[in-house]
Design an enzyme around this catalytic site. Structure first.
Site, PDB file in Angstrom:
ATOM      1  CG  ASP A   1      35.568  45.167  32.425  1.00  0.00           C
ATOM      2  OD1 ASP A   1      36.151  46.335  32.300  1.00  0.00           O
ATOM      3  OD2 ASP A   1      35.951  44.309  31.645  1.00  0.00           O
TER       4      ASP A   1
ATOM      5  CG  ASN B   1      33.101  51.759  34.180  1.00  0.00           C
ATOM      6  OD1 ASN B   1      31.906  51.131  34.126  1.00  0.00           O
ATOM      7  ND2 ASN B   1      33.473  52.010  35.477  1.00  0.00           N
TER       8      ASN B   1
ATOM      9  NE  ARG C   1      35.546  47.264  26.972  1.00  0.00           N
ATOM     10  CZ  ARG C   1      35.085  45.917  27.406  1.00  0.00           C
ATOM     11  NH1 ARG C   1      34.781  45.094  26.519  1.00  0.00           N
ATOM     12  NH2 ARG C   1      35.692  45.875  28.745  1.00  0.00           N
ATOM     13  CD1 TRP C   2      27.517  52.544  28.802  1.00  0.00           C
ATOM     14  CD2 TRP C   2      28.272  54.590  29.267  1.00  0.00           C
ATOM     15  NE1 TRP C   2      26.397  53.417  29.059  1.00  0.00           N
ATOM     16  CE2 TRP C   2      26.883  54.636  29.238  1.00  0.00           C
ATOM     17  CE3 TRP C   2      29.222  55.675  29.520  1.00  0.00           C
ATOM     18  CZ2 TRP C   2      26.179  55.912  29.771  1.00  0.00           C
ATOM     19  CZ3 TRP C   2      28.548  57.035  29.700  1.00  0.00           C
ATOM     20  CH2 TRP C   2      27.054  57.175  29.791  1.00  0.00           C
TER      21      TRP C   2
ATOM     22  CB  SER D   1      42.576  45.472  39.743  1.00  0.00           C
ATOM     23  OG  SER D   1      43.276  45.980  38.480  1.00  0.00           O
ATOM     24  CB  THR D   2      46.981  45.022  42.698  1.00  0.00           C
ATOM     25  OG1 THR D   2      46.676  43.594  41.877  1.00  0.00           O
ATOM     26  CG2 THR D   2      46.624  44.799  44.048  1.00  0.00           C
ATOM     27  CD  GLU D   3      46.966  43.033  38.664  1.00  0.00           C
ATOM     28  OE1 GLU D   3      45.653  43.023  38.846  1.00  0.00           O
ATOM     29  OE2 GLU D   3      47.750  42.772  39.379  1.00  0.00           O
ATOM     30  CG  ASN D   4      42.275  48.526  37.376  1.00  0.00           C
ATOM     31  OD1 ASN D   4      41.392  48.522  38.095  1.00  0.00           O
ATOM     32  ND2 ASN D   4      42.361  48.247  36.105  1.00  0.00           N
ATOM     33  CD1 TRP D   5      47.836  49.927  41.484  1.00  0.00           C
ATOM     34  CD2 TRP D   5      47.729  52.024  41.676  1.00  0.00           C
ATOM     35  NE1 TRP D   5      47.270  50.094  42.911  1.00  0.00           N
ATOM     36  CE2 TRP D   5      47.296  51.511  43.029  1.00  0.00           C
ATOM     37  CE3 TRP D   5      47.713  53.351  41.628  1.00  0.00           C
ATOM     38  CZ2 TRP D   5      46.833  52.378  43.979  1.00  0.00           C
ATOM     39  CZ3 TRP D   5      47.099  54.353  42.628  1.00  0.00           C
ATOM     40  CH2 TRP D   5      46.538  53.581  43.674  1.00  0.00           C
TER      41      TRP D   5
ATOM     42  CD  GLU E   1      27.538  27.238  39.303  1.00  0.00           C
ATOM     43  OE1 GLU E   1      27.568  27.568  37.931  1.00  0.00           O
ATOM     44  OE2 GLU E   1      27.944  26.295  39.671  1.00  0.00           O
TER      45      GLU E   1
HETATM   46  C1  IPE Z   1      38.811  44.227  36.560  1.00  0.00           C
HETATM   47  O1  IPE Z   1      38.807  44.926  34.907  1.00  0.00           O
HETATM   48  C2  IPE Z   1      39.112  45.499  37.520  1.00  0.00           C
HETATM   49  C3  IPE Z   1      37.850  46.272  37.549  1.00  0.00           C
HETATM   50  C4  IPE Z   1      36.615  45.907  37.058  1.00  0.00           C
HETATM   51  C5  IPE Z   1      37.834  47.119  38.789  1.00  0.00           C
HETATM   52  P1  IPE Z   1      39.852  45.420  33.833  1.00  0.00           P
HETATM   53  O2  IPE Z   1      39.167  46.206  32.862  1.00  0.00           O
HETATM   54  O3  IPE Z   1      40.964  46.128  34.825  1.00  0.00           O
HETATM   55  O4  IPE Z   1      40.381  43.877  33.524  1.00  0.00           O
HETATM   56  P2  IPE Z   1      41.330  43.614  32.298  1.00  0.00           P
HETATM   57  O5  IPE Z   1      42.267  44.437  31.966  1.00  0.00           O
HETATM   58  O6  IPE Z   1      40.188  43.596  30.987  1.00  0.00           O
HETATM   59  O7  IPE Z   1      41.436  42.088  32.540  1.00  0.00           O
HETATM   60  C1  IPE Z   2      35.794  49.081  34.771  1.00  0.00           C
HETATM   61  O1  IPE Z   2      35.395  49.816  33.368  1.00  0.00           O
HETATM   62  C2  IPE Z   2      36.495  50.172  35.666  1.00  0.00           C
HETATM   63  C3  IPE Z   2      37.637  49.828  36.259  1.00  0.00           C
HETATM   64  C4  IPE Z   2      38.565  49.006  35.879  1.00  0.00           C
HETATM   65  C5  IPE Z   2      38.180  51.005  37.198  1.00  0.00           C
HETATM   66  P1  IPE Z   2      36.986  49.809  32.403  1.00  0.00           P
HETATM   67  O2  IPE Z   2      37.660  51.092  32.657  1.00  0.00           O
HETATM   68  O3  IPE Z   2      37.825  48.904  32.660  1.00  0.00           O
HETATM   69  O4  IPE Z   2      36.211  49.779  31.090  1.00  0.00           O
HETATM   70  P2  IPE Z   2      36.544  49.223  29.627  1.00  0.00           P
HETATM   71  O5  IPE Z   2      37.056  47.860  30.101  1.00  0.00           O
HETATM   72  O6  IPE Z   2      38.038  49.987  29.149  1.00  0.00           O
HETATM   73  O7  IPE Z   2      35.456  49.372  28.845  1.00  0.00           O
HETATM   74 MG    MG Z   3      37.923  46.847  31.610  1.00  0.00          MG
END
Ligand code: IPE
Ligand code: IPE
Ligand code: MG
Length: 256
Positions: free
Chosen positions: A38, A40, A42-43, A83-87, A222
Protein backbone atom coordinates in the site's frame (compact mmCIF):
# COMPACT_ATOMS: atom_id res chain seq x y z
CA UNK A 1 27.43 5.67 6.37
CA UNK A 2 24.32 6.62 8.30
CA UNK A 3 21.24 5.84 6.36
CA UNK A 4 17.66 6.81 7.05
CA UNK A 5 15.32 3.89 7.39
CA UNK A 6 11.94 3.39 8.96
CA UNK A 7 11.24 1.11 11.85
CA UNK A 8 8.46 -1.43 11.70
CA UNK A 9 6.26 0.99 13.66
CA UNK A 10 6.78 3.65 11.02
CA UNK A 11 8.98 5.78 13.27
CA UNK A 12 12.06 7.10 11.64
CA UNK A 13 15.20 5.59 13.09
CA UNK A 14 18.83 5.67 12.13
CA UNK A 15 20.76 2.55 11.47
CA UNK A 16 24.39 2.45 10.51
CA UNK A 17 23.63 -0.02 7.73
CA UNK A 18 20.45 -1.58 6.41
CA UNK A 19 19.71 -5.05 7.71
CA UNK A 20 20.85 -8.00 5.64
CA UNK A 21 19.47 -11.53 5.55
CA UNK A 22 22.12 -12.89 7.91
CA UNK A 23 21.02 -10.40 10.62
CA UNK A 24 17.77 -12.33 11.04
CA UNK A 25 18.67 -15.77 9.68
CA UNK A 26 19.43 -17.26 13.12
CA UNK A 27 15.99 -16.55 14.56
CA UNK A 28 12.65 -18.09 13.60
CA UNK A 29 11.83 -17.33 9.98
CA UNK A 30 8.15 -17.07 9.04
CA UNK A 31 7.04 -19.86 6.74
CA UNK A 32 4.45 -17.62 5.10
CA UNK A 33 4.76 -13.85 4.73
CA UNK A 34 1.84 -11.84 3.35
CA UNK A 35 2.12 -8.19 2.28
CA UNK A 36 -0.40 -5.44 1.69
CA UNK A 37 1.50 -3.38 -0.86
CA UNK A 38 0.00 0.00 0.00
CA UNK A 39 0.96 3.63 -0.53
CA UNK A 40 1.68 3.77 -4.25
CA UNK A 41 -0.69 6.67 -4.83
CA UNK A 42 0.74 8.75 -1.98
CA UNK A 43 4.29 8.02 -3.12
CA UNK A 44 3.40 9.45 -6.54
CA UNK A 45 1.42 12.42 -5.21
CA UNK A 46 4.34 13.48 -3.03
CA UNK A 47 6.42 13.69 -6.17
CA UNK A 48 3.76 15.54 -8.15
CA UNK A 49 3.27 12.47 -10.33
CA UNK A 50 0.05 10.74 -11.37
CA UNK A 51 -0.97 7.86 -9.05
CA UNK A 52 -0.22 5.35 -11.77
CA UNK A 53 3.49 6.23 -11.57
CA UNK A 54 3.37 4.96 -8.00
CA UNK A 55 2.05 1.61 -9.15
CA UNK A 56 4.81 1.44 -11.76
CA UNK A 57 7.43 2.19 -9.10
CA UNK A 58 6.00 -0.59 -6.95
CA UNK A 59 7.35 -3.21 -9.33
CA UNK A 60 10.95 -2.81 -8.09
CA UNK A 61 9.72 -3.09 -4.49
CA UNK A 62 7.82 -6.28 -5.26
CA UNK A 63 10.79 -7.95 -6.92
CA UNK A 64 13.21 -6.84 -4.20
CA UNK A 65 10.92 -8.09 -1.44
CA UNK A 66 10.55 -11.45 -3.19
CA UNK A 67 14.32 -11.62 -3.63
CA UNK A 68 14.78 -10.98 0.11
CA UNK A 69 12.24 -13.65 0.97
CA UNK A 70 14.07 -16.10 -1.29
CA UNK A 71 17.37 -15.23 0.43
CA UNK A 72 15.78 -16.33 3.70
CA UNK A 73 14.27 -19.45 2.18
CA UNK A 74 10.67 -18.34 2.85
CA UNK A 75 8.51 -20.90 1.05
CA UNK A 76 5.22 -18.98 0.92
CA UNK A 77 4.83 -15.33 -0.10
CA UNK A 78 1.46 -13.65 -0.70
CA UNK A 79 1.14 -10.17 -2.16
CA UNK A 80 -2.08 -8.14 -2.23
CA UNK A 81 -2.17 -6.59 -5.70
CA UNK A 82 -5.83 -5.73 -6.29
CA UNK A 83 -8.80 -6.04 -3.97
CA UNK A 84 -12.45 -6.71 -4.76
CA UNK A 85 -13.02 -3.12 -3.59
CA UNK A 86 -10.38 -1.57 -5.85
CA UNK A 87 -12.92 -1.56 -8.71
CA UNK A 88 -14.30 1.54 -6.97
CA UNK A 89 -11.33 3.55 -8.19
CA UNK A 90 -11.49 5.83 -11.23
CA UNK A 91 -11.84 3.83 -14.46
CA UNK A 92 -8.49 5.10 -15.75
CA UNK A 93 -6.64 3.82 -12.70
CA UNK A 94 -8.40 0.45 -12.82
CA UNK A 95 -7.58 0.13 -16.51
CA UNK A 96 -3.97 1.03 -15.79
CA UNK A 97 -3.74 -1.54 -12.98
CA UNK A 98 -5.14 -4.30 -15.19
CA UNK A 99 -2.66 -3.54 -17.97
CA UNK A 100 0.19 -3.05 -15.52
CA UNK A 101 -0.36 -6.37 -13.79
CA UNK A 102 -0.54 -8.06 -17.17
CA UNK A 103 2.69 -6.50 -18.43
CA UNK A 104 4.46 -7.10 -15.11
CA UNK A 105 3.81 -10.81 -15.54
CA UNK A 106 5.16 -10.77 -19.07
CA UNK A 107 8.25 -8.82 -17.97
CA UNK A 108 8.99 -10.79 -14.81
CA UNK A 109 7.72 -14.33 -15.11
CA UNK A 110 10.84 -15.76 -16.76
CA UNK A 111 13.11 -14.35 -14.09
CA UNK A 112 10.79 -15.59 -11.33
CA UNK A 113 10.69 -18.97 -13.04
CA UNK A 114 14.50 -19.06 -13.23
CA UNK A 115 14.61 -18.40 -9.49
CA UNK A 116 12.38 -21.38 -8.78
CA UNK A 117 9.26 -19.42 -7.88
CA UNK A 118 5.83 -20.92 -8.42
CA UNK A 119 3.31 -18.20 -9.28
CA UNK A 120 -0.33 -18.54 -8.28
CA UNK A 121 -3.30 -16.21 -8.10
CA UNK A 122 -5.93 -15.91 -5.42
CA UNK A 123 -9.14 -14.10 -6.20
CA UNK A 124 -12.25 -14.14 -8.30
CA UNK A 125 -12.02 -14.65 -12.03
CA UNK A 126 -15.06 -12.53 -12.75
CA UNK A 127 -16.11 -10.78 -15.93
CA UNK A 128 -14.42 -7.55 -14.90
CA UNK A 129 -10.94 -9.00 -15.25
CA UNK A 130 -9.99 -8.61 -18.92
CA UNK A 131 -9.58 -11.88 -20.82
CA UNK A 132 -6.02 -11.11 -21.85
CA UNK A 133 -5.05 -10.58 -18.20
CA UNK A 134 -6.53 -13.96 -17.30
CA UNK A 135 -4.59 -15.47 -20.18
CA UNK A 136 -1.28 -14.08 -18.88
CA UNK A 137 -2.13 -15.30 -15.42
CA UNK A 138 -2.84 -18.82 -16.68
CA UNK A 139 0.36 -18.85 -18.73
CA UNK A 140 2.42 -17.75 -15.73
CA UNK A 141 0.85 -20.39 -13.50
CA UNK A 142 1.53 -23.06 -16.13
CA UNK A 143 5.11 -21.87 -16.74
CA UNK A 144 6.04 -22.02 -13.05
CA UNK A 145 3.80 -24.86 -11.85
CA UNK A 146 6.67 -27.25 -11.19
CA UNK A 147 8.76 -24.83 -9.11
CA UNK A 148 8.94 -25.45 -5.38
CA UNK A 149 11.58 -23.10 -4.01
CA UNK A 150 8.85 -20.66 -3.07
CA UNK A 151 5.21 -20.03 -3.93
CA UNK A 152 4.32 -16.45 -4.75
CA UNK A 153 0.57 -15.94 -4.57
CA UNK A 154 -0.70 -12.73 -6.07
CA UNK A 155 -4.00 -11.77 -4.47
CA UNK A 156 -5.73 -10.25 -7.45
CA UNK A 157 -9.40 -9.30 -7.51
CA UNK A 158 -9.15 -10.81 -4.05
CA UNK A 159 -11.40 -10.20 -1.08
CA UNK A 160 -11.29 -12.13 2.18
CA UNK A 161 -15.07 -12.00 2.50
CA UNK A 162 -15.54 -13.15 -1.09
CA UNK A 163 -13.19 -16.07 -0.41
CA UNK A 164 -15.25 -17.16 2.60
CA UNK A 165 -18.48 -16.72 0.63
CA UNK A 166 -17.02 -18.84 -2.18
CA UNK A 167 -15.97 -21.53 0.30
CA UNK A 168 -19.44 -21.69 1.86
CA UNK A 169 -21.09 -21.73 -1.57
CA UNK A 170 -18.97 -24.67 -2.60
CA UNK A 171 -19.96 -26.60 0.53
CA UNK A 172 -23.64 -25.84 -0.10
CA UNK A 173 -23.34 -26.76 -3.79
CA UNK A 174 -21.93 -30.13 -2.79
CA UNK A 175 -24.80 -30.70 -0.38
CA UNK A 176 -22.60 -30.82 2.71
CA UNK A 177 -24.98 -31.09 5.70
CA UNK A 178 -24.89 -28.33 8.33
CA UNK A 179 -23.49 -30.67 10.97
CA UNK A 180 -20.45 -31.28 8.77
CA UNK A 181 -19.69 -27.59 8.25
CA UNK A 182 -16.80 -26.97 10.60
CA UNK A 183 -13.53 -25.02 10.41
CA UNK A 184 -11.79 -27.87 8.66
CA UNK A 185 -14.53 -28.05 6.03
CA UNK A 186 -14.42 -24.31 5.37
CA UNK A 187 -10.64 -24.30 5.21
CA UNK A 188 -10.73 -27.13 2.69
CA UNK A 189 -12.76 -24.90 0.34
CA UNK A 190 -10.57 -21.79 0.55
CA UNK A 191 -8.72 -20.83 -2.63
CA UNK A 192 -5.53 -22.64 -1.55
CA UNK A 193 -6.13 -25.14 1.25
CA UNK A 194 -2.54 -26.39 0.91
CA UNK A 195 -1.15 -23.01 1.92
CA UNK A 196 -0.27 -22.50 5.60
CA UNK A 197 -1.71 -19.40 7.30
CA UNK A 198 0.62 -16.39 7.21
CA UNK A 199 2.93 -16.17 10.22
CA UNK A 200 3.61 -12.54 9.40
CA UNK A 201 1.50 -9.93 7.65
CA UNK A 202 3.18 -6.67 6.69
CA UNK A 203 1.30 -3.59 5.61
CA UNK A 204 3.12 -0.56 4.29
CA UNK A 205 2.04 3.10 4.11
CA UNK A 206 1.09 3.60 7.75
CA UNK A 207 -2.49 2.34 7.47
CA UNK A 208 -3.40 0.07 10.34
CA UNK A 209 -6.05 -2.12 8.80
CA UNK A 210 -6.57 -5.39 6.99
CA UNK A 211 -8.69 -4.06 4.07
CA UNK A 212 -10.32 -7.43 3.40
CA UNK A 213 -7.05 -9.33 3.03
CA UNK A 214 -6.95 -13.03 4.04
CA UNK A 215 -9.60 -12.64 6.74
CA UNK A 216 -9.75 -16.32 7.59
CA UNK A 217 -6.01 -16.95 7.38
CA UNK A 218 -4.82 -13.96 9.42
CA UNK A 219 -6.57 -15.14 12.61
CA UNK A 220 -3.28 -15.70 14.45
CA UNK A 221 -0.77 -13.94 12.22
CA UNK A 222 1.64 -11.41 13.63
CA UNK A 223 0.86 -8.01 12.11
CA UNK A 224 3.63 -5.52 11.37
CA UNK A 225 2.80 -2.05 10.12
CA UNK A 226 5.38 0.25 8.63
CA UNK A 227 5.14 3.84 7.47
CA UNK A 228 7.27 3.08 4.40
CA UNK A 229 5.31 3.60 1.20
CA UNK A 230 5.29 0.49 -0.97
CA UNK A 231 7.45 1.87 -3.83
CA UNK A 232 10.21 2.59 -1.25
CA UNK A 233 10.01 -0.89 0.28
CA UNK A 234 13.14 -2.99 -0.10
CA UNK A 235 14.31 -6.31 1.27
CA UNK A 236 15.90 -4.67 4.32
CA UNK A 237 12.42 -3.50 5.33
CA UNK A 238 11.30 -7.12 5.11
CA UNK A 239 14.22 -8.10 7.33
CA UNK A 240 13.21 -5.38 9.82
CA UNK A 241 9.67 -6.71 9.89
CA UNK A 242 11.05 -10.20 10.49
CA UNK A 243 13.20 -8.87 13.31
CA UNK A 244 10.04 -7.43 14.85
CA UNK A 245 8.30 -10.79 14.28
CA UNK A 246 11.14 -12.50 16.13
CA UNK A 247 10.47 -10.30 19.18
CA UNK A 248 6.83 -11.37 19.33
CA UNK A 249 5.51 -14.15 21.50
CA UNK A 250 2.80 -16.21 19.83
CA UNK A 251 0.31 -17.74 22.20
CA UNK A 252 -2.67 -18.82 20.09
CA UNK A 253 -4.98 -18.16 23.01
CA UNK A 254 -2.99 -20.36 25.36
CA UNK A 255 -0.48 -19.54 28.07
CA UNK A 256 3.27 -19.85 27.91
C1 IPE B 1 -5.51 -2.64 0.00
O1 IPE B 1 -5.16 -1.31 -0.13
C2 IPE B 1 -5.47 -3.34 -1.32
C3 IPE B 1 -4.15 -3.49 -1.94
C4 IPE B 1 -3.02 -3.08 -1.46
C5 IPE B 1 -4.16 -4.19 -3.19
P1 IPE B 1 -6.24 -0.16 -0.33
O2 IPE B 1 -5.48 1.08 -0.52
O3 IPE B 1 -7.20 -0.55 -1.40
O4 IPE B 1 -7.01 -0.18 1.06
P2 IPE B 1 -7.83 0.98 1.79
O5 IPE B 1 -8.82 1.51 0.79
O6 IPE B 1 -6.85 2.03 2.21
O7 IPE B 1 -8.44 0.32 2.97
C1 IPE C 1 -1.67 0.20 -3.29
O1 IPE C 1 -1.43 1.56 -3.34
C2 IPE C 1 -1.92 -0.39 -4.65
C3 IPE C 1 -3.30 -0.83 -4.87
C4 IPE C 1 -4.28 -0.74 -4.02
C5 IPE C 1 -3.60 -1.37 -6.17
P1 IPE C 1 -2.60 2.62 -3.36
O2 IPE C 1 -2.97 2.87 -4.78
O3 IPE C 1 -3.70 2.18 -2.49
O4 IPE C 1 -1.88 3.89 -2.77
P2 IPE C 1 -2.48 4.90 -1.72
O5 IPE C 1 -2.93 4.11 -0.54
O6 IPE C 1 -3.62 5.60 -2.40
O7 IPE C 1 -1.34 5.81 -1.39
MG1 MG D 1 -4.06 2.42 -0.51
Amino acid sequence: MEQEVFGADGAQINRATPLVASDVADGPIPVHVACVMDGNGRWASRRGLPRTEGHAAGETALLDAVEGALDLGIPWITMYAFSTENWRRPADEVRYLMGFNESLLVRRRDELNDKGVRIRFAGRRDWRVPKRVLKRMDESVELTARNRRSTLTMAFNYGGRAEIVDAVRSLVADGVPAAKVDEKAIRSRLYYPDQPDPDLMIRTSGEHRISNFLLWQLAYSELVFTGVLWPDFRRHHLFEAIQEFQRRQRRYGGVT
